[in-house]
Design a protein around this motif. Structure first.
Motif, PDB file in Angstrom:
ATOM      1  N   LEU A  18       0.826  -1.211   0.000  1.00  0.00           N
ATOM      2  CA  LEU A  18       0.000   0.000   0.000  1.00  0.00           C
ATOM      3  C   LEU A  18       0.857   1.257   0.000  1.00  0.00           C
ATOM      4  O   LEU A  18       0.584   2.207  -0.742  1.00  0.00           O
ATOM      5  CB  LEU A  18      -0.934   0.005   1.212  1.00  0.00           C
ATOM      6  N   PHE A  19       1.920   1.282   0.797  1.00  0.00           N
ATOM      7  CA  PHE A  19       2.800   2.443   0.841  1.00  0.00           C
ATOM      8  C   PHE A  19       3.479   2.657  -0.512  1.00  0.00           C
ATOM      9  O   PHE A  19       3.667   3.793  -0.945  1.00  0.00           O
ATOM     10  CB  PHE A  19       3.838   2.291   1.959  1.00  0.00           C
ATOM     11  N   THR A  20       3.799   1.566  -1.186  1.00  0.00           N
ATOM     12  CA  THR A  20       4.369   1.666  -2.533  1.00  0.00           C
ATOM     13  C   THR A  20       3.366   2.316  -3.476  1.00  0.00           C
ATOM     14  O   THR A  20       3.712   3.216  -4.241  1.00  0.00           O
ATOM     15  CB  THR A  20       4.773   0.269  -3.053  1.00  0.00           C
ATOM     16  N   LEU A  21       2.143   1.867  -3.419  1.00  0.00           N
ATOM     17  CA  LEU A  21       1.083   2.435  -4.253  1.00  0.00           C
ATOM     18  C   LEU A  21       0.921   3.934  -3.987  1.00  0.00           C
ATOM     19  O   LEU A  21       0.868   4.741  -4.917  1.00  0.00           O
ATOM     20  CB  LEU A  21      -0.237   1.702  -3.986  1.00  0.00           C
ATOM     21  N   ILE A  22       0.883   4.303  -2.727  1.00  0.00           N
ATOM     22  CA  ILE A  22       0.683   5.710  -2.352  1.00  0.00           C
ATOM     23  C   ILE A  22       1.848   6.575  -2.815  1.00  0.00           C
ATOM     24  O   ILE A  22       1.643   7.642  -3.409  1.00  0.00           O
ATOM     25  CB  ILE A  22       0.463   5.841  -0.830  1.00  0.00           C
ATOM     26  N   VAL A  60       1.719  -0.865 -11.011  1.00  0.00           N
ATOM     27  CA  VAL A  60       1.660  -0.977  -9.552  1.00  0.00           C
ATOM     28  C   VAL A  60       0.206  -0.974  -9.085  1.00  0.00           C
ATOM     29  O   VAL A  60      -0.185  -1.764  -8.219  1.00  0.00           O
ATOM     30  CB  VAL A  60       2.475   0.153  -8.880  1.00  0.00           C
ATOM     31  N   THR A  61      -0.592  -0.111  -9.668  1.00  0.00           N
ATOM     32  CA  THR A  61      -2.009  -0.031  -9.301  1.00  0.00           C
ATOM     33  C   THR A  61      -2.743  -1.328  -9.625  1.00  0.00           C
ATOM     34  O   THR A  61      -3.507  -1.842  -8.802  1.00  0.00           O
ATOM     35  CB  THR A  61      -2.678   1.163 -10.015  1.00  0.00           C
ATOM     36  N   TYR A 101       4.893  -5.541  -9.769  1.00  0.00           N
ATOM     37  CA  TYR A 101       5.864  -4.626  -9.190  1.00  0.00           C
ATOM     38  C   TYR A 101       7.235  -4.790  -9.839  1.00  0.00           C
ATOM     39  O   TYR A 101       7.966  -3.819  -9.995  1.00  0.00           O
ATOM     40  CB  TYR A 101       5.957  -4.817  -7.676  1.00  0.00           C
ATOM     41  N   THR A 102       7.598  -6.018 -10.211  1.00  0.00           N
ATOM     42  CA  THR A 102       8.893  -6.235 -10.873  1.00  0.00           C
ATOM     43  C   THR A 102       8.933  -5.548 -12.233  1.00  0.00           C
ATOM     44  O   THR A 102       9.916  -4.877 -12.574  1.00  0.00           O
ATOM     45  CB  THR A 102       9.187  -7.742 -11.032  1.00  0.00           C
ATOM     46  N   ILE A 103       7.873  -5.680 -13.003  1.00  0.00           N
ATOM     47  CA  ILE A 103       7.830  -5.019 -14.314  1.00  0.00           C
ATOM     48  C   ILE A 103       7.865  -3.499 -14.134  1.00  0.00           C
ATOM     49  O   ILE A 103       8.578  -2.792 -14.851  1.00  0.00           O
ATOM     50  CB  ILE A 103       6.598  -5.470 -15.127  1.00  0.00           C
TER      51      ILE A 103
END
Length: 143
Positions: free
Chosen positions: A43-47, A102-103, A126-128
């Protein structure tokens, strides 16, 4: 100010994206259980990615690249100039695509009921996204 925020927030985005990607890959291949910490990391990555996208869009429209396009003689000339092509076309489009990945990965992982499948969705998307981000970071201006 926006340029400063966009440039330095990018360091946080990169660290968090690497952390989330490595976490998902390790736990996917290690058959670990998905817990609250994993949810918070994703979630923090998304934000952070979305905040970076907003800063980038503000920067894009305040730099007035549309005037630059007309000043150099149109899109044909922009495409011939590596710096302009990167700043106006390649970097924004690639980064928007990374945010979309990512979303989508975050959304798909929430629908999965099994930990292995949750980590698989996060790991793949996330890797891509990480590969795309690493490919289009303007490294010469970063250091």
């Amino acid at each position: 100010m926006i340029q400063f925020l966009h440039s330095y927030w990018a360091y946080l985005v990169l660290v968090v994206l690497v952390l989330a990607t490595v976490n998902a890959l390790i736990k996917f291949f290690g058959d670990k259980e998905f817990d609250a910490k994993d949810f918070r990391i994703s979630l923090f990555t998304l934000i952070t990615m979305h905040i970076q996208l907003l800063l980038g869009l503000i920067l894009f429209f305040t730099k007035d690249y549309f005037s630059t396009i007309s000043e150099v003689g149109g899109m044909g000339e922009v495409m011939k100039n590596a710096v302009l092509r990167s700043n106006i076309i390649e970097h924004p489009i690639t980064m928007i695509f990374a945010v979309v990945l990512v979303t989508v990965g975050y959304s798909k992982h929430k629908k999965k009921l099994v930990s292995k499948q949750k980590f698989k969705m996060l790991a793949v998307f996330y890797t891509i996204a990480l590969i795309l981000v690493l490919a289009k970071i303007p490294w010469k201006t970063w250091f």
